[in-house]
Design a protein around this motif. Structure first.
Motif, mmCIF file in Angstrom:
data_model
loop_
_atom_site.group_PDB
_atom_site.id
_atom_site.type_symbol
_atom_site.label_atom_id
_atom_site.label_comp_id
_atom_site.label_asym_id
_atom_site.label_seq_id
_atom_site.Cartn_x
_atom_site.Cartn_y
_atom_site.Cartn_z
ATOM 1 N N ALA A 43 0.830 -1.207 0.000
ATOM 2 C CA ALA A 43 0.000 0.000 0.000
ATOM 3 C C ALA A 43 0.862 1.253 0.000
ATOM 4 C CB ALA A 43 -0.917 -0.009 1.223
ATOM 5 N N VAL A 44 1.938 1.218 0.783
ATOM 6 C CA VAL A 44 2.834 2.372 0.831
ATOM 7 C C VAL A 44 3.534 2.554 -0.507
ATOM 8 C CG1 VAL A 44 4.818 3.406 1.984
ATOM 9 C CG2 VAL A 44 3.182 2.083 3.315
ATOM 10 N N ARG A 45 3.950 1.438 -1.101
ATOM 11 C CA ARG A 45 4.652 1.507 -2.389
ATOM 12 C C ARG A 45 3.803 2.219 -3.432
ATOM 13 N NH1 ARG A 45 6.243 2.455 -6.509
ATOM 14 N NH2 ARG A 45 7.535 1.308 -7.984
ATOM 15 N N GLY A 46 2.511 1.928 -3.459
ATOM 16 C CA GLY A 46 1.651 2.587 -4.435
ATOM 17 C C GLY A 46 1.556 4.076 -4.223
ATOM 18 N N ALA A 47 1.692 4.512 -2.968
ATOM 19 C CA ALA A 47 1.591 5.942 -2.660
ATOM 20 C C ALA A 47 2.901 6.679 -2.887
ATOM 21 C CB ALA A 47 1.144 6.130 -1.217
ATOM 22 N N LEU A 48 4.008 5.922 -3.035
ATOM 23 C CA LEU A 48 5.314 6.559 -3.137
ATOM 24 C C LEU A 48 5.796 6.768 -4.567
ATOM 25 C CD1 LEU A 48 7.401 4.984 -0.219
ATOM 26 C CD2 LEU A 48 6.095 7.112 -0.273
ATOM 27 N N ASP A 49 4.973 6.462 -5.549
ATOM 28 C CA ASP A 49 5.369 6.690 -6.932
ATOM 29 C C ASP A 49 5.733 8.157 -7.143
ATOM 30 O OD1 ASP A 49 5.060 4.084 -7.732
ATOM 31 O OD2 ASP A 49 3.000 4.333 -8.425
ATOM 32 N N GLY A 50 6.955 8.406 -7.585
ATOM 33 C CA GLY A 50 7.385 9.762 -7.854
ATOM 34 C C GLY A 50 7.778 10.559 -6.624
ATOM 35 N N VAL A 51 7.765 9.924 -5.455
ATOM 36 C CA VAL A 51 8.122 10.628 -4.225
ATOM 37 C C VAL A 51 9.646 10.684 -4.086
ATOM 38 C CG1 VAL A 51 8.131 10.410 -1.700
ATOM 39 C CG2 VAL A 51 5.991 10.223 -2.979
ATOM 40 N N ASP A 52 10.153 11.863 -3.758
ATOM 41 C CA ASP A 52 11.596 12.057 -3.624
ATOM 42 C C ASP A 52 12.097 11.761 -2.208
ATOM 43 O OD1 ASP A 52 12.116 13.366 -6.329
ATOM 44 O OD2 ASP A 52 10.575 14.696 -5.498
ATOM 45 N N ALA A 53 11.271 12.073 -1.213
ATOM 46 C CA ALA A 53 11.679 11.907 0.185
ATOM 47 C C ALA A 53 10.472 11.521 1.024
ATOM 48 C CB ALA A 53 12.295 13.195 0.724
ATOM 49 N N VAL A 54 10.741 10.804 2.121
ATOM 50 C CA VAL A 54 9.706 10.427 3.078
ATOM 51 C C VAL A 54 10.069 10.997 4.436
ATOM 52 C CG1 VAL A 54 8.712 8.493 4.378
ATOM 53 C CG2 VAL A 54 8.968 8.328 1.894
ATOM 54 N N VAL A 55 9.087 11.588 5.102
ATOM 55 C CA VAL A 55 9.253 12.052 6.475
ATOM 56 C C VAL A 55 8.354 11.194 7.357
ATOM 57 C CG1 VAL A 55 9.044 13.980 8.082
ATOM 58 C CG2 VAL A 55 9.696 14.413 5.706
ATOM 59 N N ASP A 56 8.941 10.539 8.349
ATOM 60 C CA ASP A 56 8.189 9.657 9.237
ATOM 61 C C ASP A 56 7.998 10.323 10.594
ATOM 62 O OD1 ASP A 56 7.046 7.660 10.723
ATOM 63 O OD2 ASP A 56 8.694 6.231 10.521
ATOM 64 N N VAL A 57 6.762 10.750 10.856
ATOM 65 C CA VAL A 57 6.425 11.332 12.162
ATOM 66 C C VAL A 57 5.269 10.548 12.789
ATOM 67 C CG1 VAL A 57 7.300 13.651 11.740
ATOM 68 C CG2 VAL A 57 4.991 13.078 10.983
ATOM 69 N N LEU A 58 5.181 9.269 12.454
ATOM 70 C CA LEU A 58 4.140 8.427 13.027
ATOM 71 C C LEU A 58 4.317 8.307 14.542
ATOM 72 C CD1 LEU A 58 4.206 5.611 10.337
ATOM 73 C CD2 LEU A 58 2.226 7.078 10.839
ATOM 74 N N ASN A 59 3.212 8.088 15.231
ATOM 75 C CA ASN A 59 3.241 8.009 16.688
ATOM 76 C C ASN A 59 2.198 7.004 17.163
ATOM 77 O OD1 ASN A 59 3.983 8.739 19.343
ATOM 78 N ND2 ASN A 59 2.261 10.154 19.465
ATOM 79 N N ILE A 60 2.424 6.456 18.350
ATOM 80 C CA ILE A 60 1.447 5.593 18.991
ATOM 81 C C ILE A 60 1.353 5.997 20.446
ATOM 82 C CG2 ILE A 60 3.218 3.820 19.411
ATOM 83 C CD1 ILE A 60 0.975 1.728 19.272
#
Length: 249
Positions: A43-60
């Motif tokens: 699912a993430v791979r499909g959303a990352l098409d053409g993405v240059d950078a990822v910022v991870d600020v996920l929290n639990i």
């Protein structure tokens, strides 16, 4: 630049989205609310098409070491796997100042997340920041004995969440740097005073006794292990300023 923001619907993530867009970038929000299961590499791979950078600020929201570690292991692994497949050139993760000096509970999970990023095969940057001003509310809500609220003893140097978001946008633009300089608030505060001042700002006038939290993390809060070093970048907005604006909303 096209930037994927994992946790882009949250407190920090929403501000990172705004900061990226202000700087002329396209923000791709990676959350379940946006239709992306951040634990699923496909699912993430499909959303990352053409993405240059990822910022991870996920929290639990948990202090349980196992639950937090499982969450960050799953989400970080999915983001890195998808990032490798999509050719993402920069993975930026937000962490916490002092996690290596206090590897307990949630902090242990964040330290494990850092190790995954470092070995994940995607060029990376890790930005550690101190707790946000809102840490006072979290402690007020979470440190309780029955109906009685408690004020944990500790030393803190809280930073403004908007300044964290702006800094993350700068890190993205600067390219992969490994561990970057820590970010902290402008001055040290007493956690007891922060909790009590927050309560007073909410109209609470009752007794809020100070306590020492047990365990390694409680000790680290008291002995200064979670404070930034002298080389840290310091924000400008104080806890007092943040508190003063609460009553205006």
């Amino acid at each position: 630049m096209r930037i994927g923001i994992a946790g882009g619907g949250g407190t920090v993530g929403g501000r990172v989205v705004e900061a990226a867009r202000r700087r002329g970038h396209e923000a791709v929000i990676l959350t379940r609310g946006a239709g992306v299961d951040v634990r699923d590499p496909a699912a993430v791979r499909g959303a990352l098409d053409g993405v240059d950078a990822v910022v991870d600020v996920l929290n639990i929201n948990t202090l349980n070491t196992r639950r937090a570690t499982e969450f960050f292991a799953a989400t970080t692994a999915a983001l890195l796997e998808a990032g490798r497949a999509a050719g993402v050139g920069h993975h930026v993760a937000l962490s916490i100042v002092g996690v290596d000096r206090a590897p307990y509970g949630y902090y242990a999970a964040k330290l494990a997340q850092e190790r995954l990023v470092e070995s994940g095969g995607v060029p990376w940057s890790i930005q550690r920041a101190t707790q946000f001003h809102d840490f006072a509310r979290q402690m007020y809500d979470g440190a309780r004995l029955g109906p009685l609220h408690l004020a944990p003893r500790g030393r803190a140097q809280p930073v403004d969440v908007q300044e964290v978001a702006d800094r993350l946008a700068e890190v993205v633009e600067s390219g992969p740097q490994g561990r970057v300089t820590d970010l902290a608030g402008p001055r040290e505060e007493s956690l007891v005073r922060m909790v009590r001042d927050y309560a007073r700002a909410q109209g609470v006038r009752g007794w809020i006794p100070e306590v020492s939290l047990p365990g390694g993390l409680g000790r680290a809060q008291r002995d200064g292990s979670l404070l930034p070093g002298r080389d840290a970048i310091l924000g400008r907005r104080t806890f007092e300023a943040w508190l003063g604006e609460l009553g205006q909303h």
